[in-house]
Design a protein around this motif. Sequence first.
Motif, short mmCIF file in Angstrom:
data_model
loop_
_atom_site.label_atom_id
_atom_site.label_comp_id
_atom_site.label_asym_id
_atom_site.label_seq_id
_atom_site.Cartn_x
_atom_site.Cartn_y
_atom_site.Cartn_z
N GLU A 96 17.13 2.19 -7.28
CA GLU A 96 16.43 2.95 -8.32
C GLU A 96 16.63 2.29 -9.69
N LEU A 97 17.88 1.94 -10.01
CA LEU A 97 18.17 1.33 -11.30
C LEU A 97 17.63 -0.10 -11.36
N TRP B 62 24.52 -8.30 -16.05
CA TRP B 62 24.81 -6.97 -16.62
C TRP B 62 25.73 -6.18 -15.69
N VAL C 187 13.68 -7.23 -16.40
CA VAL C 187 14.95 -7.92 -16.19
C VAL C 187 14.88 -8.70 -14.87
N ASP D 218 29.31 -7.36 -15.85
CA ASP D 218 29.99 -6.88 -17.07
C ASP D 218 30.37 -5.40 -16.94
N MET D 219 29.44 -4.59 -16.46
CA MET D 219 29.71 -3.15 -16.35
C MET D 219 30.85 -2.87 -15.36
N LEU E 55 13.91 0.12 -11.92
CA LEU E 55 13.63 0.51 -13.30
C LEU E 55 13.77 -0.69 -14.24
N MET E 56 14.87 -1.41 -14.13
CA MET E 56 15.11 -2.54 -15.01
C MET E 56 14.07 -3.64 -14.80
N LYS F 179 0.79 -1.23 0.00
CA LYS F 179 0.00 0.00 0.00
C LYS F 179 0.82 1.28 0.00
N SER G 168 22.16 0.74 -7.39
CA SER G 168 21.10 1.48 -6.71
C SER G 168 19.76 0.76 -6.86
N ARG H 277 26.15 3.72 -7.83
CA ARG H 277 25.13 4.07 -8.84
C ARG H 277 24.55 2.82 -9.51
N LEU H 278 25.44 1.91 -9.91
CA LEU H 278 24.97 0.75 -10.68
C LEU H 278 24.20 -0.25 -9.81
N VAL I 210 10.33 -1.91 -15.95
CA VAL I 210 10.11 -1.48 -17.34
C VAL I 210 10.68 -2.49 -18.34
N GLU I 211 11.84 -3.09 -18.01
CA GLU I 211 12.45 -4.03 -18.94
C GLU I 211 12.16 -5.49 -18.58
#
Lengths: 218, 218
Positions: free
Chosen positions: B183-184, B202, B194, B205-206, B187-188, B36, B181, B178-179, B191-192
């Motif tokens: 948040e990311l 991923w 993943v 690799d990054m 998102l992945m 909620k 987070s 950052r990578l 929306v994707e």
Amino acid sequence: MMKKAPRPYRSTHRAGKAAQTRAAILGAADGLFRSKGWTATTIAQIAAEAGVSAETVYSGFGSKRAILRLLVIGAVRRDTPKVALTEQAGPAAVLAEPDPARLIRQFARDIADVLVGVAPLMAVVRSGSTMEPELASLYTELHKGRRKNLLAVAEALARIGALRPDMTTTAAADTIWRLTSPELFTLMRDVEAVSPDGFSVWLEDMLVQGLLAPGLSR
Amino acid sequence: MMKKAPRPYRSTHRAGKAAQTRAAILGAADGLFRSKGWTATTIAQIAAEAGVSAETVYSGFGSKRAILRLLVIGAVRRDTPKVALTEQAGPAAVLAEPDPARLIRQFARDIADVLVGVAPLMAVVRSGSTMEPELASLYTELHKGRRKNLLAVAEALARIGALRPDMTTTAAADTIWRLTSPELFTLMRDVEAVSPDGFSVWLEDMLVQGLLAPGLSR
């Protein structure tokens, strides 16, 4: 002003007036969404702020969602809101750049500039999307639009043979899409106080290291 | 059950009861926040769901914010909520790994597992933080805690001489922060679509491409 101006002039004048009203409504909505968010912004407030009736807002745009959608698209396209991003002079030049490292540098600078305007509006869409299905669908739609623009960047890199041999164009587009997300830009700005320039420098380094074939980094 | 049980047993029993009540309150709050969000979850609902009085919730935790804070920290620490993440066996082994590529692989897998539990709760903190200053400060505090844990990963890489020669430990920590987070990750996932495994592959690799000195990638 001329009396009895010929029809074409009058309809241009009327169109100019309508465009002014539209711009006033969009400007008012932009300020309200950015400062108060989705829920606290109402059509009545947008109308009052723009000096028009709520009726005018509804008949011109249809819904609050439609206004927010236009604002995000307008923020992406900046000075020429009727021209798709990849067809604008600046971004088109980036896509045509033959040097991989320079392509990435120019892209990173340009997208940081876009994100300054877009990220706060995408945050409005995102925070609203947890409560309202109509905003959840807008959130997805806008991210799909980003994907299309960013795939063009991955394709440009592939075209000049710049991608790592083990990296597909799709995988490169995935990485570009993630690293240029308004979500990450907002996080870095809000929590780390990273400037748009700082973001662009970091993004450039990550894309060079993460996407380019060895030896192409400068 | 024994009559007249000796004091130590009885206080242990009482402590056990108290721990059960605490766990019930945290469990109820966890479910409510995740489904909620911040605003729609009330102390009264948490109490009702846990089968206790609102009074008990207040005296045990103090505030809704304090409960959410404990839930995020508990989700980061998983099975052993009283042991800081970097002192837990799994993460400690990652930090002691002498092979850079293996260190990054194991770290990427472990953090993806952490993010599955944490990211939805951080999204609750984040969405609440746009409205309420008390949550904005919690959002910042939790990200600072992440930073401390992730700096340890950058330091471990620096210690084994694995970082790119042009990269400081601080810059490496920035990138890891950052990578990884929430948040990311969110998102992945949203929306994707993943999966946690996809995210971890991923991320690995990054981090290998972005942080390691050339030649250390496998």
